[in-house]
Design a protein around this motif. Structure first.
Motif, PDB file in Angstrom:
ATOM      1  N   PRO A 451      29.321  45.535-119.091  1.00  0.00           N
ATOM      2  CA  PRO A 451      28.559  45.603-120.351  1.00  0.00           C
ATOM      3  C   PRO A 451      28.591  47.007-120.928  1.00  0.00           C
ATOM      4  CG  PRO A 451      27.069  45.560-118.472  1.00  0.00           C
ATOM      5  CD  PRO A 451      28.446  45.334-117.915  1.00  0.00           C
ATOM      6  N   ASN A 452      28.429  47.112-122.226  1.00  0.00           N
ATOM      7  CA  ASN A 452      28.490  48.413-122.911  1.00  0.00           C
ATOM      8  C   ASN A 452      27.169  49.163-122.764  1.00  0.00           C
ATOM      9  OD1 ASN A 452      31.141  48.143-123.759  1.00  0.00           O
ATOM     10  ND2 ASN A 452      30.564  47.107-125.650  1.00  0.00           N
ATOM     11  N   LYS A 453      26.860  49.572-121.530  1.00  0.00           N
ATOM     12  CA  LYS A 453      25.637  50.324-121.251  1.00  0.00           C
ATOM     13  C   LYS A 453      26.020  51.699-120.714  1.00  0.00           C
ATOM     14  CE  LYS A 453      22.769  46.299-120.134  1.00  0.00           C
ATOM     15  NZ  LYS A 453      21.939  45.650-119.085  1.00  0.00           N
ATOM     16  N   SER A 454      25.239  52.694-121.101  1.00  0.00           N
ATOM     17  CA  SER A 454      25.495  54.058-120.647  1.00  0.00           C
ATOM     18  C   SER A 454      24.166  54.760-120.405  1.00  0.00           C
ATOM     19  CB  SER A 454      26.303  54.836-121.694  1.00  0.00           C
ATOM     20  OG  SER A 454      27.524  54.189-121.980  1.00  0.00           O
ATOM     21  N   CYS A 455      24.226  55.910-119.718  1.00  0.00           N
ATOM     22  CA  CYS A 455      23.033  56.737-119.531  1.00  0.00           C
ATOM     23  C   CYS A 455      23.381  58.176-119.884  1.00  0.00           C
ATOM     24  CB  CYS A 455      22.500  56.608-118.103  1.00  0.00           C
ATOM     25  SG  CYS A 455      23.314  57.675-116.901  1.00  0.00           S
ATOM     26  N   GLU A 456      22.411  59.063-119.769  1.00  0.00           N
ATOM     27  CA  GLU A 456      22.596  60.452-120.180  1.00  0.00           C
ATOM     28  C   GLU A 456      23.671  61.172-119.363  1.00  0.00           C
ATOM     29  OE1 GLU A 456      19.804  58.910-119.426  1.00  0.00           O
ATOM     30  OE2 GLU A 456      18.026  59.799-120.351  1.00  0.00           O
ATOM     31  N   LEU A 457      23.951  60.688-118.151  1.00  0.00           N
ATOM     32  CA  LEU A 457      24.907  61.353-117.278  1.00  0.00           C
ATOM     33  C   LEU A 457      26.354  61.013-117.612  1.00  0.00           C
ATOM     34  CD1 LEU A 457      23.073  60.835-113.864  1.00  0.00           C
ATOM     35  CD2 LEU A 457      23.096  62.894-115.279  1.00  0.00           C
ATOM     36  N   MET A 462      30.358  53.804-122.760  1.00  0.00           N
ATOM     37  CA  MET A 462      31.173  52.770-122.141  1.00  0.00           C
ATOM     38  C   MET A 462      32.208  52.175-123.086  1.00  0.00           C
ATOM     39  SD  MET A 462      32.157  50.869-119.701  1.00  0.00           S
ATOM     40  CE  MET A 462      31.051  51.002-118.315  1.00  0.00           C
ATOM     41  N   TRP A 463      31.845  51.969-124.370  1.00  0.00           N
ATOM     42  CA  TRP A 463      32.802  51.367-125.294  1.00  0.00           C
ATOM     43  C   TRP A 463      34.026  52.268-125.487  1.00  0.00           C
ATOM     44  CZ3 TRP A 463      34.297  53.987-129.640  1.00  0.00           C
ATOM     45  CH2 TRP A 463      33.466  54.998-130.101  1.00  0.00           C
ATOM     46  N   LEU A 464      33.809  53.596-125.479  1.00  0.00           N
ATOM     47  CA  LEU A 464      34.920  54.523-125.621  1.00  0.00           C
ATOM     48  C   LEU A 464      35.725  54.591-124.323  1.00  0.00           C
ATOM     49  CD1 LEU A 464      36.367  56.533-127.425  1.00  0.00           C
ATOM     50  CD2 LEU A 464      34.749  58.303-126.670  1.00  0.00           C
ATOM     51  N   PHE A 465      35.061  54.475-123.206  1.00  0.00           N
ATOM     52  CA  PHE A 465      35.733  54.426-121.902  1.00  0.00           C
ATOM     53  C   PHE A 465      36.706  53.246-121.847  1.00  0.00           C
ATOM     54  CE2 PHE A 465      35.791  52.733-117.536  1.00  0.00           C
ATOM     55  CZ  PHE A 465      36.315  53.825-116.856  1.00  0.00           C
ATOM     56  N   LYS A 466      36.271  52.085-122.350  1.00  0.00           N
ATOM     57  CA  LYS A 466      37.139  50.904-122.368  1.00  0.00           C
ATOM     58  C   LYS A 466      38.330  51.113-123.304  1.00  0.00           C
ATOM     59  CE  LYS A 466      33.535  47.494-121.311  1.00  0.00           C
ATOM     60  NZ  LYS A 466      32.805  46.301-121.828  1.00  0.00           N
ATOM     61  N   GLU A 467      38.080  51.766-124.442  1.00  0.00           N
ATOM     62  CA  GLU A 467      39.157  52.028-125.404  1.00  0.00           C
ATOM     63  C   GLU A 467      40.246  52.912-124.790  1.00  0.00           C
ATOM     64  OE1 GLU A 467      39.819  51.421-128.667  1.00  0.00           O
ATOM     65  OE2 GLU A 467      38.072  50.252-129.284  1.00  0.00           O
ATOM     66  N   CYS A 468      39.822  53.825-123.912  1.00  0.00           N
ATOM     67  CA  CYS A 468      40.752  54.804-123.348  1.00  0.00           C
ATOM     68  C   CYS A 468      41.167  54.474-121.918  1.00  0.00           C
ATOM     69  CB  CYS A 468      40.116  56.201-123.382  1.00  0.00           C
ATOM     70  SG  CYS A 468      39.593  56.742-125.008  1.00  0.00           S
ATOM     71  N   LEU A 469      40.989  53.241-121.482  1.00  0.00           N
ATOM     72  CA  LEU A 469      41.322  52.863-120.111  1.00  0.00           C
ATOM     73  C   LEU A 469      42.782  53.148-119.747  1.00  0.00           C
ATOM     74  CD1 LEU A 469      39.444  49.590-119.118  1.00  0.00           C
ATOM     75  CD2 LEU A 469      39.535  51.754-117.883  1.00  0.00           C
ATOM     76  N   PRO A 470      43.786  52.872-120.624  1.00  0.00           N
ATOM     77  CA  PRO A 470      45.176  53.175-120.249  1.00  0.00           C
ATOM     78  C   PRO A 470      45.389  54.639-119.883  1.00  0.00           C
ATOM     79  CG  PRO A 470      45.123  51.753-122.168  1.00  0.00           C
ATOM     80  CD  PRO A 470      43.715  52.180-121.918  1.00  0.00           C
ATOM     81  N   GLU A 471      44.666  55.559-120.537  1.00  0.00           N
ATOM     82  CA  GLU A 471      44.816  56.989-120.251  1.00  0.00           C
ATOM     83  C   GLU A 471      43.958  57.436-119.068  1.00  0.00           C
ATOM     84  OE1 GLU A 471      46.299  55.893-123.903  1.00  0.00           O
ATOM     85  OE2 GLU A 471      44.155  55.820-123.429  1.00  0.00           O
TER      86      GLU A 471
END
Length: 547
Positions: A451-457, A462-471
């Motif tokens: 799920p697209n959940k994140s915290c301060e750390l 998360m949504w940007l992490f998924k976008e950049c998964l190939p890299e």
């Protein structure tokens, strides 16, 4: 109060009233939707409902301005009374909200029997309240026409409170039909005497109430200062960044090297490189946000408020002008209608957008039914740093106690197994030797399902992490498999942001034992690949063992 929430609260905001004592609220304990509406407007309420129809007294006050303690007073049948205690830097205030109804089962309004009971019970109450801590301010709707000097019951009541050392501060009509019915009583003694300032009677309530507003200033210093209207935050403008250029810089960075010295080295490289590239494409900037603004507030609400303010200025220039008074009252009611309509439309859209998603639907419903309010309250404290230290010590001691109990329980189980020599409890048969590594394809599938959940750390959402998964997949795959192989998390992932949460909204917010720690971790550990992959490993092992 049931259909006047918006008008009442907007009136309190316009007149900068910190706390309002309300009588004849008609509220019941089950009216959670009304309490939720009050909380949505940035106010809180302490309510003492009447058993049966009508009545009820309450205190309505702005959230965060100060802390009050409620005291339910029982044992009086001829009137309702509800007390709240406010601790200030100067003294303790005890506000006593009283409502005496004139309705009786008989046709006569002033029933002699009920009046006799009231005088007897109220005399007893005055004797009790002066013995309690704090300077008392007794106020409310007493339904006596004190302006009528020939009214025997009113004069008897005046003689009663004077004999107990109280003075009445209100002068002038407090009801639309005339009559001084709403009173404010304070003690005359030098130790408890309060010099109330700027006591005025205002006929413009912003609602259709037949009683006027009696407001005054109490010369005390609050321990908790009112919050500012604006807050400055550092934010990143992710929507304005070029995702393709961001990914290109990640692809050409040290994230793609083939070997890392250790798992901690890989975690540090990931953090430093992603942070550096992010600062380039979406640097931190300062933004100012307005606090306490309701999410449904739109231009229609703002325009309605401007129209009300315009009518208010015209009326205040000539308060004897009946036409200006009527227009002002109409604009107050119109503003309340517009705001209520905007709130209804906002939550209708929220429910419509949650169609097919039970979790999101129940989240909206729980909010509307006031089931989640109070869980984010914190104890009263003069220093946020001291409060954080108190919570840290309390939770640390709690965790140490849990570890101690687990250790003692394990030792007990081991001793019992040794003494019984039970072959069915042979632990060597169920020995766990290690996790299995996962492939890149499995890791990609696990990450996309998060799920697209994140915290301060988290360095990036998360949504940007998924976008950049190939890299990012190369270094993430190394960190995950190395953690599974060694059974060790990177040191930087062992940090959590701990939020204290009340176990139940109605518990005392000043008792640390009423809180549980909610730990927010990075999506690597809390809900990410490490957790998913280790859970899959455990399930496979349990299946093999026939569990």
């Amino acid at each position: 109060m049931c259909n006047k929430v918006c008008g009442t609260i907007e009136m309190l905001k316009d007149k900068a009233i910190d706390i309002c004592c309300i009588t004849e609220t008609w509220l019941k304990a089950k009216d959670k939707a009304i309490f939720a509406e009050i909380h949505d407007f940035g106010f809180d309420i302490k309510s003492s409902p009447r058993k049966g129809k009508g009545g009820g007294v309450a205190f309505l006050y702005s959230q965060g301005s100060f802390s009050i303690s409620e005291n339910f007073v029982k044992g009086f049948k001829s009137f309702e009374v509800f007390e709240c205690v406010i601790k200030t830097a100067d003294r303790i205030l005890r506000l006593c909200n009283v409502y005496r109804t004139t309705k009786t089962k008989c046709k006569e309004v002033y029933n002699d029997t009920k009046l006799s009971a009231f005088f007897e019970e109220f005399e007893r109450y005055l004797e009790n309240v002066v013995e309690k801590s704090g300077s008392p301010i007794i106020l409310g709707d007493f339904n006596f026409h004190l302006e009528d000097k020939v009214d025997q019951n009113a004069q008897k009541f005046a003689s009663l409170y004077k004999s107990k050392g109280f003075s009445q501060q209100v002068v002038g009509p407090t009801h639309i039909a005339g009559g001084t019915l709403d009173l404010v009583l304070t003690l005359d003694s030098s130790s408890d005497q309060l010099s109330l300032k700027n006591l005025t009677i205002d006929s413009n309530t912003g609602t259709t109430s037949d009683h006027y507003i009696v407001h005054f200033d109490v010369p005390v210093t609050l321990n908790v200062q009112p919050e500012t209207c604006f807050e400055s935050k550092e934010v990143r403008e992710y929507k304005k960044m070029n995702i393709n250029e961001f990914r290109q810089d990640l692809f050409c960075s040290l994230l793609q090297i083939n070997e890392f010295e250790s798992i901690d080295h890989a975690a540090e490289v990931y953090k430093e490189v992603v942070q550096s590239v992010l600062d380039k494409h979406a640097p931190l900037i300062n933004r100012t946000f307005k606090l306490n603004r309701s999410p449904w507030w739109d231009l229609s609400c703002q325009d309605a408020k401007k129209e009300m303010k315009k009518a208010q200025r015209k009326f205040y220039k000539n308060k004897e002008n009946d036409d200006a008074r009527e227009i002002f009252n109409e604009k107050c009611i119109d503003k309340a209608i517009v705001i209520n309509r905007a709130r209804n439309m906002y939550f209708n859209e929220k429910l419509s957008s949650s169609k097919g998603d039970p979790k999101a639907t129940y989240k909206v419903l729980n909010h509307l039914l006031d089931k989640t309010y109070g869980s984010n309250k914190l104890p009263n404290s003069t220093s946020d740093k001291d409060l954080a230290e108190d919570f840290k010590s309390f939770f640390n001691d709690k965790v140490k106690k849990i570890y101690k109990n687990i250790t003692e329980e394990n030792e007990k189980i081991t001793n019992d197994q040794t003494n019984t020599n039970d072959s069915s409890c042979n632990l060597s048969e169920h020995k766990f030797t290690g996790f299995q590594s996962i492939s890149v394809e499995e890791l990609l599938s696990l990450a996309q399902d998060l799920p697209n959940k994140s915290c301060e750390l988290d360095i990036i959402p998360m949504w940007l992490f998924k976008e950049c998964l190939p890299e990012l997949i190369h270094i993430v795959h190394f960190i995950v498999n190395e953690s599974l192989r060694t059974g060790i998390f990177p040191l930087s992932m062992k940090t959590a942001v701990v939020h204290p949460s009340l176990k139940k909204p109605n518990l005392d917010a000043d008792v640390l034992g009423n809180y549980r720690p909610i730990s927010n971790l990075t999506y690597y550990t809390s809900q990410g690949s490490l957790k998913k992959s280790s859970t899959t490993n455990w399930l496979n092992i349990l299946r093999k063992k026939g569990c």
